[in-house]
Scaffold this active site. Structure first.
Site, short mmCIF file in Angstrom:
data_model
loop_
_atom_site.label_atom_id
_atom_site.label_comp_id
_atom_site.label_asym_id
_atom_site.label_seq_id
_atom_site.Cartn_x
_atom_site.Cartn_y
_atom_site.Cartn_z
N HIS A 54 11.84 15.39 5.69
CA HIS A 54 13.24 15.00 5.53
C HIS A 54 13.98 15.30 6.85
O HIS A 54 13.42 15.92 7.75
CB HIS A 54 13.89 15.73 4.35
CG HIS A 54 13.98 17.21 4.49
ND1 HIS A 54 13.22 18.08 3.76
CD2 HIS A 54 14.75 18.00 5.28
CE1 HIS A 54 13.52 19.32 4.08
NE2 HIS A 54 14.44 19.30 5.01
P1 TYD Z 1 13.38 21.42 0.25
O1 TYD Z 1 14.31 21.78 1.35
O2 TYD Z 1 13.32 19.97 -0.16
O3 TYD Z 1 11.91 21.92 0.59
P2 TYD Z 1 10.83 21.40 1.66
O4 TYD Z 1 11.53 20.54 2.62
O5 TYD Z 1 10.27 22.62 2.27
O6 TYD Z 1 9.78 20.68 0.91
O7 TYD Z 1 13.72 22.31 -1.02
C1 TYD Z 1 12.94 22.28 -2.19
C2 TYD Z 1 13.84 22.58 -3.38
O8 TYD Z 1 14.35 23.91 -3.27
C3 TYD Z 1 15.04 21.64 -3.44
O9 TYD Z 1 14.95 20.81 -4.56
C4 TYD Z 1 16.24 22.55 -3.61
C5 TYD Z 1 15.74 23.95 -3.51
N1 TYD Z 1 16.43 24.71 -2.43
C6 TYD Z 1 17.58 25.42 -2.72
O10 TYD Z 1 18.07 25.42 -3.88
N2 TYD Z 1 18.18 26.15 -1.73
C7 TYD Z 1 17.69 26.17 -0.45
O11 TYD Z 1 18.27 26.84 0.44
C8 TYD Z 1 16.51 25.40 -0.17
C9 TYD Z 1 15.93 25.39 1.22
C10 TYD Z 1 15.92 24.70 -1.18
#
Ligand code: TYD
Length: 138
Positions: A54
């Site tokens: 992303h």
């Molecule tokens: P995401 O940033 O999409 O993870 P990655 O890019 O590492 O795969 O986050 C995964 C899930 O975690 C997302 O649905 C929301 C939650 N999340 C939070 O609630 N707070 C945060 O600070 C982060 C980073 C994620």
């Protein structure tokens, strides 16, 4: 500002070495180019899994390998750059509007993330073709 791969760089963090072990510390503005509003870490990543995939509209981040190793692939829509992260005193700066993928986690690897803003789902761009469209219209 239209960010490019050249804005993505390694930041060396302070490290105090002693016989008893090492310590690294980070203060917002002083050691990284933003005020730190959130810290999170990615861990227990099963072999072969990938994170990220992303971009963020406004958020800036620093990714540090607090334990083990992983690769960060950064993409500005034109060029890609891969950073192998395996030291707890190096961070890779990921500016706004840069697509990132975190791959090749070593077993037990921990990715520590310093972020410039609190969590906000509306700041995410999760669709690559939408990212490219926004990049080209900026
Ligand atoms: P995401 O940033 O999409 O993870 P990655 O890019 O590492 O795969 O986050 C995964 C899930 O975690 C997302 O649905 C929301 C939650 N999340 C939070 O609630 N707070 C945060 O600070 C982060 C980073 C994620």
């Amino acid at each position: 500002m239209k960010t490019t791969i050249d804005d993505c760089r390694i930041i060396e963090l302070p490290k105090i070495s002693a016989r008893q072990g090492n310590i690294t510390f980070v203060e917002g503005i002083k050691h990284v180019p933003f005020s730190i509003e959130r810290v999170y870490y990615i861990y227990d990543v099963p072999g072969g899994e990938e994170r990220g995939a992303h971009a963020h509209i406004e958020l800036m981040q620093i990714l540090v390998s607090a334990m083990g190793a992983f690769d960060v692939i950064l993409d500005d829509g034109h060029q890609k750059k891969k950073f192998h992260m395996d030291r707890a005193y190096y961070g890779v700066l990921v500016p706004r509007m840069i697509w990132r993928e975190i791959v090749n986690f070593s077993s037990g690897g921990i990715c520590l993330v310093l972020a410039s803003q609190p969590y906000n789902e509306h700041d995410y761009i999760r669709d690559y073709s939408h990212f490219i469209k926004l990049k080209n219209s900026a």
